[in-house]
Design an enzyme around this catalytic site. Structure first.
Site, PDB file in Angstrom:
ATOM      1  N   THR A 112     -42.121   1.330 -26.979  1.00 21.24           N
ATOM      2  CA  THR A 112     -43.374   0.505 -27.032  1.00 21.24           C
ATOM      3  C   THR A 112     -43.150  -0.541 -26.216  1.00 21.24           C
ATOM      4  O   THR A 112     -42.168  -1.209 -25.763  1.00 21.24           O
ATOM      5  CB  THR A 112     -42.848  -0.187 -28.710  1.00 21.24           C
ATOM      6  OG1 THR A 112     -42.691   0.936 -29.461  1.00 21.24           O
ATOM      7  CG2 THR A 112     -43.980  -0.979 -29.000  1.00 21.24           C
ATOM      8  N   ARG A 145     -48.122  10.854 -37.712  1.00 20.16           N
ATOM      9  CA  ARG A 145     -47.110   9.882 -38.082  1.00 20.16           C
ATOM     10  C   ARG A 145     -47.507   8.324 -37.347  1.00 20.16           C
ATOM     11  O   ARG A 145     -48.029   8.336 -36.357  1.00 20.16           O
ATOM     12  CB  ARG A 145     -45.792   9.985 -37.720  1.00 20.16           C
ATOM     13  CG  ARG A 145     -44.851   8.823 -37.912  1.00 20.16           C
ATOM     14  CD  ARG A 145     -44.386   7.991 -36.927  1.00 20.16           C
ATOM     15  NE  ARG A 145     -43.485   7.010 -37.024  1.00 20.16           N
ATOM     16  CZ  ARG A 145     -43.206   5.875 -36.326  1.00 20.16           C
ATOM     17  NH1 ARG A 145     -43.665   5.850 -35.431  1.00 20.16           N
ATOM     18  NH2 ARG A 145     -42.118   5.088 -36.743  1.00 20.16           N
ATOM     19  N   ILE A 146     -47.758   7.238 -38.414  1.00 27.78           N
ATOM     20  CA  ILE A 146     -48.101   6.073 -37.941  1.00 27.78           C
ATOM     21  C   ILE A 146     -46.663   5.211 -37.910  1.00 27.78           C
ATOM     22  O   ILE A 146     -46.215   5.141 -38.949  1.00 27.78           O
ATOM     23  CB  ILE A 146     -49.340   5.318 -38.944  1.00 27.78           C
ATOM     24  CG1 ILE A 146     -50.409   6.494 -39.144  1.00 27.78           C
ATOM     25  CG2 ILE A 146     -49.718   4.128 -38.352  1.00 27.78           C
ATOM     26  CD1 ILE A 146     -51.290   6.285 -37.837  1.00 27.78           C
ATOM     27  N   GLY A 147     -46.567   4.477 -37.039  1.00 26.31           N
ATOM     28  CA  GLY A 147     -45.429   3.532 -37.003  1.00 26.31           C
ATOM     29  C   GLY A 147     -46.031   2.094 -37.269  1.00 26.31           C
ATOM     30  O   GLY A 147     -47.089   1.844 -37.830  1.00 26.31           O
ATOM     31  N   ASP A 148     -45.242   1.360 -37.001  1.00 23.44           N
ATOM     32  CA  ASP A 148     -45.498  -0.214 -37.062  1.00 23.44           C
ATOM     33  C   ASP A 148     -46.582  -0.985 -36.140  1.00 23.44           C
ATOM     34  O   ASP A 148     -47.342  -1.965 -36.622  1.00 23.44           O
ATOM     35  CB  ASP A 148     -44.146  -1.121 -37.124  1.00 23.44           C
ATOM     36  CG  ASP A 148     -43.601  -1.013 -35.648  1.00 23.44           C
ATOM     37  OD1 ASP A 148     -43.511  -2.201 -35.014  1.00 23.44           O
ATOM     38  OD2 ASP A 148     -43.252  -0.046 -35.547  1.00 23.44           O
ATOM     39  N   THR A 205     -40.859  -4.250 -31.904  1.00 22.63           N
ATOM     40  CA  THR A 205     -40.258  -3.135 -31.657  1.00 22.63           C
ATOM     41  C   THR A 205     -39.056  -2.420 -31.920  1.00 22.63           C
ATOM     42  O   THR A 205     -38.315  -3.141 -32.393  1.00 22.63           O
ATOM     43  CB  THR A 205     -40.384  -2.877 -30.022  1.00 22.63           C
ATOM     44  OG1 THR A 205     -39.903  -1.616 -29.600  1.00 22.63           O
ATOM     45  CG2 THR A 205     -39.375  -3.824 -29.613  1.00 22.63           C
ATOM     46  N   GLY A 206     -39.091  -1.255 -32.379  1.00 25.90           N
ATOM     47  CA  GLY A 206     -37.661  -0.731 -32.877  1.00 25.90           C
ATOM     48  C   GLY A 206     -38.004   0.456 -33.992  1.00 25.90           C
ATOM     49  O   GLY A 206     -39.173   1.222 -33.928  1.00 25.90           O
ATOM     50  N   GLU A 207     -37.357   0.321 -35.056  1.00 24.55           N
ATOM     51  CA  GLU A 207     -37.519   1.562 -36.063  1.00 24.55           C
ATOM     52  C   GLU A 207     -38.723   1.020 -36.856  1.00 24.55           C
ATOM     53  O   GLU A 207     -38.731   0.101 -37.783  1.00 24.55           O
ATOM     54  CB  GLU A 207     -36.192   1.640 -37.163  1.00 24.55           C
ATOM     55  CG  GLU A 207     -34.949   2.027 -36.102  1.00 24.55           C
ATOM     56  CD  GLU A 207     -33.880   2.173 -37.080  1.00 24.55           C
ATOM     57  OE1 GLU A 207     -32.690   1.986 -36.278  1.00 24.55           O
ATOM     58  OE2 GLU A 207     -33.899   2.322 -38.377  1.00 24.55           O
ATOM     59  N   GLY A 208     -39.911   1.657 -36.628  1.00 19.78           N
ATOM     60  CA  GLY A 208     -41.091   1.361 -37.268  1.00 19.78           C
ATOM     61  C   GLY A 208     -40.945   1.294 -38.879  1.00 19.78           C
ATOM     62  O   GLY A 208     -41.565   0.030 -39.279  1.00 19.78           O
TER      63      GLY A 208
END
Lengths: 194, 131
Positions: free
Chosen positions: B1, B29-32, B51-54
């Site tokens: 990211t 899959r959709i993240g943050d 950024t990171g674990e969505g």
């Protein structure tokens, strides 16, 4: 009111054993993008134009996990997502599930400026991209050899790797077992920086 | 990211985030990153990119949370970033960058390093990876 300020990032979570050469490469890219933003700010470009300009540059370089160099999904394809927001009036635009749009952040900007919506995804986002005439490329454009290798490792480990990459030369997850730091139940050495 | 946040010389804040997501993620899959208020947020007070674990960032509505604690608790930018990283991540690993309409810049993360750089008009400039 203070003067202008800018910050960029290329992902969080870095393998402490990341080779120095890769660290240097990352810093040079971040410095280059920062300087691009600084010269735009000195030319009085509005904040919303500067963030798009800088993220577009980061998407084009394959080093980090966006645009070229994006992570691969379970089928070995790239599906990108992005969003942008303008503080005054809190205007925003977002896109997901992109596989042919060269610069997702610019499509997110067009969603904000040229559509009545805030968020378009997958086939809707791709057809909006065609309608807007943004640059489209083949999915292969985004795929790097390095990421093909990482996907193979992730499948062997039967895991989903977060925004991180496995350091080159660490072909087996076991390589990192002696590191005390854990993430998602796996030793940090399984991960590498984006 | 990747992400960028800016406040310009007129005090206008903006934020942008872009990503390829997770290696070996499920299709769809959709993240943050595309979720306003989670991975990206900007208002008249600040601009934030995460950024990171969505999944953890989404649960914590992290980017908006920075603006919210500035607005409701009156925290300064770095204090707001530190508060959110410490209290809103439920053990998830993540980092974020932020600017304020006063020309401040801040960064915070609770994992091992973050690729980041920042600069201000008065000549400050820093690029870093580790703590």
């Amino acid at each position: 009111m203070g003067g202008w300020a800018i910050a960029v990032h290329g992902g969080a979570g870095v393998d402490p054993n990341l080779p120095l050469e890769r660290q240097e490469q990352a810093k040079q890219l971040l410095t280059r993008c920062l300087n691009l933003g600084i010269s735009a700010l000195r030319s009085d470009l509005p904040a919303i134009d500067v963030v798009e300009l800088v993220v577009k540059e980061l998407e084009t370089d394959p080093f980090f996990n966006s645009g070229r160099g994006s992570a691969l999904n379970e089928n070995g394809r790239v599906e990108m997502e992005a969003s942008i927001m303008d503080g005054p009036k809190r205007r925003c635009g977002a896109v997901s599930g992109l596989s042919t749009v060269k610069n997702p952040i610019s499509l997110a900007r067009l969603v904000m400026d040229k559509s009545p919506h805030s968020y378009l995804a997958f086939s809707g986002a791709e057809s909006f991209a065609r309608q807007q005439g943004v640059e489209l490329v083949d999915n292969d454009y985004f795929i790097t050899e390095e990421n093909v290798g990482m996907l193979k490792l992730a499948k062997e480990a039967n895991t989903i790797l977060f925004d991180y990459r496995i350091p080159l030369g660490m072909e087996t997850c076991a390589a990192g077992v002696d590191s005390p730091i854990q993430m998602n139940g796996l030793p940090i050495s399984v991960y590498a920086p984006e | 990211t990747v992400g960028c946040v800016v406040v310009d010389s007129q005090g206008r804040c903006a934020a942008a985030t872009s990503t390829g997501g997770l290696m070996n993620k499920m299709t769809g899959r959709i993240g943050d990153s595309p979720l306003i208020g989670a991975g990206t947020y900007a208002c008249d007070l600040c601009g934030v990119s995460c950024t990171g674990e969505g999944e953890a960032i989404i649960r914590g509505t992290l980017a908006r949370e920075v603006a919210a604690v500035m607005e409701y608790k009156g925290l300064g930018l770095q204090d707001a970033v530190d508060f959110v990283i410490k209290n809103r991540l439920d053990e998830g690993k993540a980092g974020l960058i932020a600017v304020s309409n006063k020309g401040e810049v801040a960064c915070g993360f609770n994992c091992c390093g973050m690729f980041r750089g920042s600069a201000t008009e008065d000549g400050f400039m820093e690029v870093g990876i580790w703590d």
